[in-house]
Write an enzyme that holds these catalytic residues in place. Structure first.
Site, PDB file in Angstrom:
ATOM      1  N   GLU A  93       9.085  37.410 -48.190  1.00 40.74           N
ATOM      2  CA  GLU A  93       9.175  37.806 -46.774  1.00 40.74           C
ATOM      3  C   GLU A  93      10.132  36.853 -46.065  1.00 40.74           C
ATOM      4  O   GLU A  93       9.900  35.650 -46.010  1.00 40.74           O
ATOM      5  CB  GLU A  93       7.774  37.718 -46.147  1.00 40.74           C
ATOM      6  CG  GLU A  93       7.772  37.973 -44.654  1.00 40.74           C
ATOM      7  CD  GLU A  93       6.403  37.738 -44.001  1.00 40.74           C
ATOM      8  OE1 GLU A  93       5.361  37.869 -44.689  1.00 40.74           O
ATOM      9  OE2 GLU A  93       6.377  37.403 -42.807  1.00 40.74           O
ATOM     10  N   LYS A 152      -2.085  42.369 -42.103  1.00 43.37           N
ATOM     11  CA  LYS A 152      -1.866  40.922 -42.185  1.00 43.37           C
ATOM     12  C   LYS A 152      -2.903  40.276 -41.267  1.00 43.37           C
ATOM     13  O   LYS A 152      -2.967  40.611 -40.075  1.00 43.37           O
ATOM     14  CB  LYS A 152      -0.453  40.604 -41.707  1.00 43.37           C
ATOM     15  CG  LYS A 152      -0.175  39.113 -41.527  1.00 43.37           C
ATOM     16  CD  LYS A 152       1.306  38.850 -41.322  1.00 43.37           C
ATOM     17  CE  LYS A 152       1.546  37.410 -40.904  1.00 43.37           C
ATOM     18  NZ  LYS A 152       2.896  36.957 -41.171  1.00 43.37           N
ATOM     19  N   THR A 197       7.985  38.686 -39.136  1.00 44.23           N
ATOM     20  CA  THR A 197       8.150  38.417 -37.703  1.00 44.23           C
ATOM     21  C   THR A 197       8.883  39.576 -37.009  1.00 44.23           C
ATOM     22  O   THR A 197       9.715  39.372 -36.132  1.00 44.23           O
ATOM     23  CB  THR A 197       8.887  37.068 -37.447  1.00 44.23           C
ATOM     24  OG1 THR A 197       8.487  36.110 -38.437  1.00 44.23           O
ATOM     25  CG2 THR A 197       8.527  36.492 -36.083  1.00 44.23           C
ATOM     26  N   ARG A 229      13.231  34.767 -37.638  1.00 44.20           N
ATOM     27  CA  ARG A 229      13.022  33.719 -36.642  1.00 44.20           C
ATOM     28  C   ARG A 229      14.227  32.828 -36.496  1.00 44.20           C
ATOM     29  O   ARG A 229      14.201  31.879 -35.715  1.00 44.20           O
ATOM     30  CB  ARG A 229      11.875  32.791 -37.076  1.00 44.20           C
ATOM     31  CG  ARG A 229      10.553  33.433 -37.018  1.00 44.20           C
ATOM     32  CD  ARG A 229       9.471  32.456 -37.402  1.00 44.20           C
ATOM     33  NE  ARG A 229       8.389  33.233 -37.948  1.00 44.20           N
ATOM     34  CZ  ARG A 229       7.330  32.747 -38.542  1.00 44.20           C
ATOM     35  NH1 ARG A 229       7.180  31.447 -38.677  1.00 44.20           N
ATOM     36  NH2 ARG A 229       6.411  33.540 -38.997  1.00 44.20           N
TER      37      ARG A 229
END
Ligand code: 3PG
Length: 218
Positions: free
Chosen positions: A42, A130, A70, A46
């Site tokens: 993943e 998640k 994110t 960011r």
């Protein structure tokens, strides 16, 4: 294209959460994780180079399945898919993200920690969530308790997961994988110590395998 979240999570019981600050680190970092046995990665959106880093991994490291993390907005989702994301992870959830996942066929792992959020994700067709931030949202005890009313939901705890508590999560029948950054210590990444990262990745795989052998669930 991976349509079902289970498809990519079943490839790996541990999903490394990558924060890539220097684009040139992307490919060696991905190769180091893959060499250690972690094949589902993943890349968090960011950092300024996140999308190009994701694209570089997709192009140069075909042995891994790479997704974007994110992802908070519809724009993030579309940009991630355009950069080659094979799945999308969000710290939370929204109708816009659910719609985009359904329309594009790109698997979405939405965030959920409360009963209401789990209900919303599940009824919207996303039965794998998640659980973030895991450590401050009740940890393994909360996931176990949510298993009562939601026996068909699976959780991917992330946030504060590491060797010290991996086993608590992996022992739960409703945990399908765990996510985290503990195999990517900042100082090792900064130093380009890819061998150390491979070793940490490999230790996390060995731990997951021994937890499975000892009665874990994946
Ligand atoms: C995430 O975005 O999933 C988390 O920041 C990862 O959490 P960790 O750094 O505590 O593993």
């Amino acid at each position: 294209m991976l349509k079902d979240t289970y498809q990519f999570l079943r490839l790996s019981p541990v999903v490394p959460v990558m924060v890539i600050n220097r684009e040139e680190d992307a490919v060696p970092m991905a190769r180091a994780l893959a060499a250690g046995g972690l094949r589902v990665l993943e890349v968090t959106l960011r950092t300024a180079c996140a999308l190009s880093a994701l694209q570089a991994i997709r192009d140069a490291v075909p042995e891994v399945t790479v997704g974007a993390g994110t992802v908070c907005t519809a724009e993030d989702f579309s940009a991630a898919v355009a950069a080659g994301a094979e799945f999308v992870v969000s710290p939370g959830q929204s109708e816009a993200l659910f719609d985009l996942s359904r329309e594009s066929g790109v698997a979405l792992l939405p965030g959920a920690v409360t009963a209401t959020e789990v209900m919303q994700a599940t009824v919207s067709g996303f039965p794998v969530v998640k659980f973030f931030p895991a450590s401050t949202s009740g940890g393994a005890g909360a996931i176990k308790a949510l298993g009562g009313p939601f026996p068909n939901t699976h959780f991917v705890p992330t946030g504060g997961v590491g060797p010290h508590n991996h086993g608590e999560y992996a022992a739960l029948p409703n945990v399908i994988a765990v996510g985290g950054s503990w195999m990517l210590p900042e100082e090792k990444v900064l130093a380009g110590d890819w061998q150390a990262i491979s070793q940490l990745a490999s230790a996390s795989v060995a731990a997951a395998e021994s937890l499975q052998a000892g009665g874990g669930t994946q």
